[in-house]
Design an enzyme around this catalytic site. Structure first.
Site, PDB file in Angstrom:
ATOM      1  N   ASP A  54       0.862  -1.177   0.000  1.00 60.24           N
ATOM      2  CA  ASP A  54       0.000   0.000   0.000  1.00 60.24           C
ATOM      3  C   ASP A  54       0.900   1.229   0.000  1.00 60.24           C
ATOM      4  OD1 ASP A  54      -2.018   1.849   0.411  1.00 60.24           O
ATOM      5  OD2 ASP A  54      -3.138   0.504   1.727  1.00 60.24           O
TER       6      ASP A  54
ATOM      7  N   ASP B  91      -2.887   2.308  -6.018  1.00 57.87           N
ATOM      8  CA  ASP B  91      -1.824   2.365  -5.001  1.00 57.87           C
ATOM      9  C   ASP B  91      -1.756   1.125  -4.113  1.00 57.87           C
ATOM     10  OD1 ASP B  91      -4.225   2.870  -3.630  1.00 57.87           O
ATOM     11  OD2 ASP B  91      -3.133   3.878  -2.040  1.00 57.87           O
ATOM     12  N   GLU B  92      -2.391   0.059  -4.533  1.00 55.51           N
ATOM     13  CA  GLU B  92      -2.519  -1.082  -3.649  1.00 55.51           C
ATOM     14  C   GLU B  92      -2.546  -2.374  -4.436  1.00 55.51           C
ATOM     15  OE1 GLU B  92      -5.903  -0.287  -1.001  1.00 55.51           O
ATOM     16  OE2 GLU B  92      -5.766  -2.410  -0.515  1.00 55.51           O
TER      17      GLU B  92
END
EC number: 2.7.7.7
Length: 506
Positions: A30, A124-125
């Site tokens: 993350d 983003d993950e």
DNA sequence: TCTGGGGTCCTAGGACCC
DNA sequence: TCTGGGGTCCTAGGACCC
């Protein structure tokens, strides 16, 4: 503490004592405050300062706040107006999704070097199944030597990964590793910011028990309230309930799923690629729309945008959905399913228009959306080709600008301002509104936007208003730059592509 | 000070068919 | 003729996630 709990290879025995995964093989990564971090990396003058990225209109919400801004209480999903009150000196920027996507691709590529089994969750993950990757065999071997050995190996591997990402993007990532997706995600959360946490398998229940029910995937405000009324506050409380109680409380699927999750039983696999099942676009208007004419025009724009994305994806769809949010926030949808999939704007627009006609919009419309589901893998062109028909002459090539915040069509002034230090900032109001009805939008300069000037080089829009735009001239690898002000229509000032955060190697 | 945008999955009820 | 049941498709809404 022997490896007794670690060693047992999985047995297909159900029940409360389901065998824990022997290897902490699932990694969750993350990026820290991703959008805001990209902005700070791109704009040296914002480093160490509060930055808020999100919708800047009167109804905007925060997408991401930098850690500096979080200290003032700003967090994602908060109304932008509240964020401004809490932290008036922050830099408020509209998103540059192009740039975020570029960085995201670098991150995902880096993850794929670890294992081909990478499941992006968002820009983003992502989850990574380490067992499927280059270190899979070594990991299994280490596991046989005991918990300490695997954990040491996983830690080394994850720290290397974090260092790689930092080197390639200039950004920090938090990483969690565990035996299941649920625990890996909780681990990365615990690792934030810029950290690493490994939960060795076999400790799942222990880790989970004290957490609030909200920590469980799938427990939002409504479910948490249900559980609270039943006296269940922690994951441990839930884990102790017989499955039947939870099913009665939450329904079959949810009750069953939660029962398992609370006990650390999470069989969800890491899935590298899944096809989208629907495509949709929607706009919230700065002020509620009442005029039927205007509503129709907006609906047609949305239909074009939606179909453009559908075609970009090389798909077609059978079900057209119109979404309406009324002035009082009541949201309703109307849908129609065609006998066969289409990717024809005219068809989609016509159906959408009909669906909207059947909705009472007299009280004012806050949001309008168009979606397509029941997706199929072929396009209208394929069909024509297959039938030996003519080229599709009608393809309306709805311009696929695809951005997010921009929507130049929505009403009202999109003013925005303020740089972090407040030094060169121009307080401003209302640039040039667009003329949505006619579609003749004079693109207003958006705060955060990349620009270029022949004399001063690359820079970004800090704010605009009253016919002026202020630009800060700096680049990712420069010291903080200076602010200059121009007329909004200065021909020397042109929109530009985002610069790479880290100079390309080699 | 009201609450974005793009998705996923689940539930419930009705239509329709066997 | 009546009754019942199951399966599938569709619509609408809600909860949740990032």
């Amino acid at each position: 503490m022997e490896g007794s709990s670690v060693a047992g290879s999985e047995r297909p025995r159900p029940g409360p004592e389901a065998a824990p995964a022997a290897v902490p093989g699932i990694l969750h990564l993350d990026m820290d405050a991703f959008f805001a971090a990209v902005e700070q990396a791109a704009k040296p003058s914002l480093r160490g300062k509060p930055v808020v990225v999100g919708g800047l209109g009167p109804r905007g919400v925060v997408a991401t706040a930098s850690y500096e801004a979080r200290r003032f209480g700003v967090h994602s999903a908060m109304a932008m107006a509240q964020a401004r009150r809490l932290c008036p000196n922050a830099a408020f920027l509209s998103g540059r999704f192009h740039a975020y996507r570029q960085v995201s691709e670098v991150v995902m590529r880096t993850l794929r070097e670890l294992s081909p089994l990478v499941e992006p969750v968002s820009l983003d993950e992502a989850f990574v199944d380490l067992r499927a990757g280059v270190h899979g065999a070594a990991l299994a071997e280490a596991a046989e030597r005991g918990e300490r050995a695997v954990v040491a190996m996983v830690e080394a591997l994850a720290e290397d990964l974090r260092a790689d990402i930092r080197a390639r993007t200039g950004l920090t990532a938090s990483v969690g590793v565990a035996g299941t997706k649920l625990l890996a995600k909780l681990a990365s959360e615990r690792a934030k910011p810029d950290g690493l946490v490994v939960f060795p398998p076999g400790r799942d229940r222990e880790v989970l028990a004290p957490l609030p029910v909200r920590a469980l995937w799938g427990v939002g405000p409504a479910t948490a309230e249900h559980l609270r009324r039943a006296g269940l506050k922690t994951v441990g409380d839930v884990a102790e309930q017989p499955e039947g109680v939870l099913v009665r409380l939450l329904g079959q699927a949810h009750g069953h799923g939660l029962h398992a999750l609370a006990r650390g039983e999470d069989a969800r696999q890491v899935v590298a690629e899944r096809d989208a099942k629907s495509i949709s676009v929607e706009d919230t208007f700065d002020t509620d729309l009442v005029d039927r004419q205007r509503l129709r025009a907006e609906l047609e724009r949305l239909a074009r945008r939606c179909v453009a994305r559908l075609r970009e994806a090389g798909r077609s769809g059978r079900t057209i959905v119109v979404k309406v949010r009324r002035h009082d926030f009541a949201t309703l949808t109307r849908s129609d399913t065609l006998p066969a999939p289409t990717d024809d704007v005219r068809v989609v627009t016509e159906v959408a228009r009909r669906l909207l006609e059947a909705v009472d919009t007299s009280g004012g419309v806050r949001l309008l959306g168009v979606g397509i589901s029941g997706l199929a893998d072929f396009t209208q062109e394929d069909l024509f080709v297959a039938l030996g028909g003519p080229e599709d002459g009608a393809a309306p090539a709805a311009d696929g600008t695809g951005g997010w915040a921009g929507e130049p069509g929505t009403a009202g002034a999109r003013a925005d301002v303020d740089g972090a230090g407040g030094d060169g900032a121009v307080g401003g109001v209302g640039p040039v509104g667009a003329s949505p009805a006619t579609g003749a939008a004079v693109a207003p300069w958006r705060p955060g936007q990349d620009v270029h000037h022949p004399e001063y080089g690359p820079g970004w829009v800090q704010g605009s208003g009253v016919g002026r735009v202020t630009v800060r001239f700096e680049r990712p690898d420069s010291p903080p730059g200076r602010v200059r002000t121009f007329a909004v229509d200065d021909p020397d000032l042109t929109p530009a592509d985002p610069l790479p955060l880290v100079p390309p190697a080699g």
